[in-house]
Design an enzyme around this catalytic site. Structure first.
Site, short mmCIF file in Angstrom:
data_model
loop_
_atom_site.label_atom_id
_atom_site.label_comp_id
_atom_site.label_asym_id
_atom_site.label_seq_id
_atom_site.Cartn_x
_atom_site.Cartn_y
_atom_site.Cartn_z
CB CYS A 150 -0.87 28.03 16.62
SG CYS A 150 -1.12 29.75 16.03
CB CYS A 153 1.54 31.03 16.83
SG CYS A 153 -0.18 31.00 17.09
CG ASP A 154 4.61 28.32 17.42
OD1 ASP A 154 4.83 29.42 18.03
OD2 ASP A 154 3.75 27.40 18.10
#
Ligand code: NAP
Length: 326
Positions: A150, A153-154
């Site tokens: 992701c 997300c990261d």
């Protein structure tokens, strides 16, 4: 006789002796838990089947910075835990159980959990989608330590670092372009010469000054499990057989997602890639069966959109029970 009301003696015996639940929610990610909060507050005493990935994709994420209401961000597992507590406070019941098979041909629906069968007037399918992984032991060992599926997300955690993205479809292109916001350099690694990505996404990727593309290349190993961080990738050119080492601080997978809906094939409509087909946002073709979150959403796939559709599914459950009786 309605196709969805079984009045056979067998069904009546069930109805008399077994509990018939108002609603069962399959999945405990953002969509399922939001549906559980709403259904529990409507006093429907939802049963939540936690499934094989309790907490869904958020539970394997680190900091979530785009969920409204958390100005400093919140850890994915904590956000899930908060939602779970919120649902439990209003009476949702959680069960660590897997659905073995399901019969949606008549109401109440029968959910076979192996050791027991649940009967329910409505079903919310919130079983999500699972990111595809390469399946290498070193990759699995480093998930959350530089290996991620992701980018939104990261990606932020790798500012100024070199990053690899795996895949040749639109997801990989999108991730690679997104990651250039943080990374000093992105290497996109694809196992073939031809790309599945749309022309426009491929052109954008090829034109990006921070992105380099390696075709006909696969990953043999992610380094370095002993350090508990990603330091590089062992690569193999599938045409020449030549191996090489690419130093990177992170590897992002962009090789697609699998919706967890196979068990419903033939009973509700699935599209060509296995996503649940819905109309009016969350309705399946079987009255009383609703689907929300990533199992029916190939486009947005965000925690907040999953939560939104979970809310819609629970509101539809309420409406359905009002119209069809409890
Ligand atoms: P996809 O189109 O199925 O592409 C997956 C890619 O990953 C393929 O290039 C595939 O390689 C590769 N791959 C799969 N398994 C692999 C493995 N084990 N090892 C190495 N490579 C592997 O999936 P997607 O990119 O997630 O897209 C899914 C759908 O969503 C598509 O319809 C896409 O257009 C859409 N989408 C659209 C956008 C957008 O428009 N902005 C963004 C994301 C997704 P091969 O080609 O060799 O099979």
């Amino acid at each position: 006789m309605s196709t969805h009301t079984d009045t056979t003696p067998h069904a009546q015996a069930h109805a008399n002796h077994d509990t018939i639940h108002d609603t069962v929610i399959l999945g405990s990610g953002c969509a399922g838990l939001t549906a559980a909060i709403y259904a529990a507050r409507a006093n429907l005493k939802p049963i939540v089947l936690e499934g094989h990935e309790p907490g869904g994709q958020l539970s394997i994420t680190t900091l979530v910075e785009n969920f409204p209401g958390w100005p400093e961000g919140i850890q994915g597992p904590q956000l899930i835990e908060n939602m779970k507590q919120q649902a439990a406070r209003f009476g949702a019941e959680f069960r660590m159980a897997h659905l073995v098979s399901v019969d949606l041909s008549k109401r109440p629906f029968a959910l076979n959990l192996g050791k027991e069968t649940l009967h329910t007037r409505t079903l919310v399918i919130a079983s999500g989608a699972s990111a595809r992984w390469l399946g290498l032991p070193s990759e699995q060992a480093l998930i959350g330590h530089g290996v991620s599926s992701c980018a939104t997300c990261d990606g932020f955690f790798f500012s100024g670092k070199e990053i690899a993205v795996i895949g040749g479809g639109d997801s990989a292109m999108e991730e690679a372009i997104f990651l250039t916001r943080f990374a000093s350099k992105v290497t996109l690694i694809h196992r073939r010469e031809q790309f599945r990505a749309s022309k426009i996404m491929l052109e954008r990727t090829l034109a990006h000054e921070k992105i380099r593309i390696l075709t006909n290349t696969t990953v043999d190993e992610v380094l370095d499990v002993s350090k508990k961080e990603v330091t590089g990738l062992k690569l193999r050119n599938v045409v020449t057989g030549e191996t090489s080492l690419l130093p990177v601080s992170a590897m992002f997978l962009g090789i697609g997602h699998e919706p967890n809906a196979k068990m419903f094939a033939g009973q509700i409509d699935l599209d060509d890639d296995g996503y649940v087909r819905t109309h009016n946002n969350v309705m399946t073709r079987v009255p009383g069966v609703f689907a929300c979150g990533d199992v029916q959403d190939r486009r947005y796939r965000q925690a907040i959109t999953a939560a939104g559709s979970g809310c819609m599914a629970a509101l539809e459950v309420e409406k359905f029970l009002e119209e069809h009786g409890r």
